[in-house]
Scaffold this motif. Sequence first.
Motif, mmCIF file in Angstrom:
data_model
loop_
_atom_site.group_PDB
_atom_site.id
_atom_site.type_symbol
_atom_site.label_atom_id
_atom_site.label_comp_id
_atom_site.label_asym_id
_atom_site.label_seq_id
_atom_site.Cartn_x
_atom_site.Cartn_y
_atom_site.Cartn_z
ATOM 1 N N ILE A 128 0.845 -1.200 0.000
ATOM 2 C CA ILE A 128 0.000 0.000 0.000
ATOM 3 C C ILE A 128 0.875 1.243 0.000
ATOM 4 C CG2 ILE A 128 -1.655 1.294 1.432
ATOM 5 C CD1 ILE A 128 -2.846 -1.376 2.243
ATOM 6 N N TRP A 137 -2.106 -1.481 -3.836
ATOM 7 C CA TRP A 137 -3.145 -0.439 -3.826
ATOM 8 C C TRP A 137 -2.455 0.904 -3.678
ATOM 9 C CZ3 TRP A 137 -4.553 3.473 -0.360
ATOM 10 C CH2 TRP A 137 -5.698 4.197 -0.728
ATOM 11 N N ASN A 138 -2.939 1.899 -4.426
ATOM 12 C CA ASN A 138 -2.432 3.264 -4.294
ATOM 13 C C ASN A 138 -3.610 4.216 -4.361
ATOM 14 O OD1 ASN A 138 0.178 4.873 -4.221
ATOM 15 N ND2 ASN A 138 -0.911 5.886 -5.891
ATOM 16 N N ARG A 139 -3.535 5.291 -3.537
ATOM 17 C CA ARG A 139 -4.648 6.258 -3.497
ATOM 18 C C ARG A 139 -4.981 6.769 -4.898
ATOM 19 N NH1 ARG A 139 -3.656 11.904 -0.519
ATOM 20 N NH2 ARG A 139 -2.053 11.939 -2.154
ATOM 21 N N SER A 162 -9.340 -1.172 -3.423
ATOM 22 C CA SER A 162 -9.380 -0.537 -2.094
ATOM 23 C C SER A 162 -8.321 -1.204 -1.213
ATOM 24 C CB SER A 162 -10.760 -0.737 -1.456
ATOM 25 O OG SER A 162 -10.940 -2.112 -1.151
ATOM 26 N N PRO A 163 -7.928 -0.519 -0.106
ATOM 27 C CA PRO A 163 -6.992 -1.166 0.818
ATOM 28 C C PRO A 163 -7.551 -2.492 1.330
ATOM 29 C CG PRO A 163 -7.237 1.161 1.360
ATOM 30 C CD PRO A 163 -8.254 0.872 0.291
ATOM 31 N N THR A 199 2.913 -1.196 4.343
ATOM 32 C CA THR A 199 2.467 0.170 4.103
ATOM 33 C C THR A 199 3.702 1.054 3.938
ATOM 34 O OG1 THR A 199 2.164 0.217 6.517
ATOM 35 C CG2 THR A 199 0.173 0.211 5.182
ATOM 36 N N VAL A 245 -5.498 4.537 6.708
ATOM 37 C CA VAL A 245 -5.668 3.331 5.886
ATOM 38 C C VAL A 245 -6.120 2.141 6.763
ATOM 39 C CG1 VAL A 245 -4.295 1.581 4.665
ATOM 40 C CG2 VAL A 245 -4.226 3.945 3.914
ATOM 41 N N ILE A 272 -8.135 -1.424 6.375
ATOM 42 C CA ILE A 272 -7.618 -2.790 6.451
ATOM 43 C C ILE A 272 -7.896 -3.488 7.785
ATOM 44 C CG2 ILE A 272 -5.829 -2.249 4.779
ATOM 45 C CD1 ILE A 272 -3.781 -2.147 6.981
#
Length: 295
Positions: A6, A29-31, A50-51, A63, A74, A81
């Motif tokens: 993440i 996952w990345n914003r 999504s996370p 992370t 997050v 998560i």
Amino acid sequence: MKVAFIGLGDIGEPIASHLARDPFDLTVWNRTAWKAEEFARNHKARAAASPAEAVTGADVVITCLPSSAEVEAVVHGERGILNAMRRGAVLVDCTSGDPPTSRSIAAELGGRGVEFIDAPVSGGTSGAKAGTLTVMWGGEETVFERVRPVIEAFGKKIVHAGPVGCGDALKAVNNALLAVHIISTAEGLSLLAKAGVDPKVALDVINASSGRSNTSENLIPQRVLTRAFPRTFRLALLDKDIGIASVLAEDLGVKTPLISLTAERFHEAREKLGDQVDHVEAVKMVEEENRLELK
Ligand code: NDP
């Protein structure tokens, strides 16, 4: 081993690239979603929406976010998560975080059967690309042993700093020293320039003498004298790290006036130069104050 990653930022992306290969089964996952999609197109990895989706079924979650505040977001946020990680999984936080927040995240996850180690890194984006980062981790040995292959995929020197939060503390102080070197070397070279000594001549001597540092040996010659100032590590993140060191010193009642002064100087540089510039650009503040350019 199923791994979720993440945060594909300046250093997160090259770290994740070492996990996009056997024996790992990587989901990212990345914003900003396109970065994760592009990563998945170019590597052996899947992009999650999504996370929570990324960490579902993962053995290890990494992370790599700007600060512990974003890690908390997050963990708790919508589609976070906390409820999605399975019992027995481990969260490895490679963020340069702050010790109290890391300890509170560890306690909360621990209540759900999920383990946590803080594992900030040093070595920069070049070390991340080469897979030769230094990793300073805080937590239990037995937990570390479960994630060792993941950390060894991108780390070369891997050091146990102590209980949860000690990795963060060590990283914050290391970076406070980096910040001191940047400001003090810029000041010293500015003084010498005014005294009639060419910065290249000054560095030639300093780098063969006791005033040398990574800043004088590498950062100033490669990034300042060339006026290249490549963006590898944002000044805003270094400002955050010295802030963590200053708060830690206050909490522990340790006198660190030089670190506090450097924290003020970096805060000033961040306000003048903005959040997106590289950390070495703090030198420009010293140059401006002295109406010169080091070149
Ligand atoms: P960047 O600023 O380049 O990347 C930050 C990452 O966090 C991006 O993926 C960004 O997503 C994501 N992010 C930011 N805010 C949020 C949020 N609110 N919710 C979810 N995701 C978010 O940082 P770096 O990669 O440089 O640094 C990451 C960590 O590693 C920091 O703690 C830093 O101090 C540390 N570090 C960095 C080094 C370096 O050389 N760069 C060296 C050693 C440590 P988006 O793409 O959407 O912006």
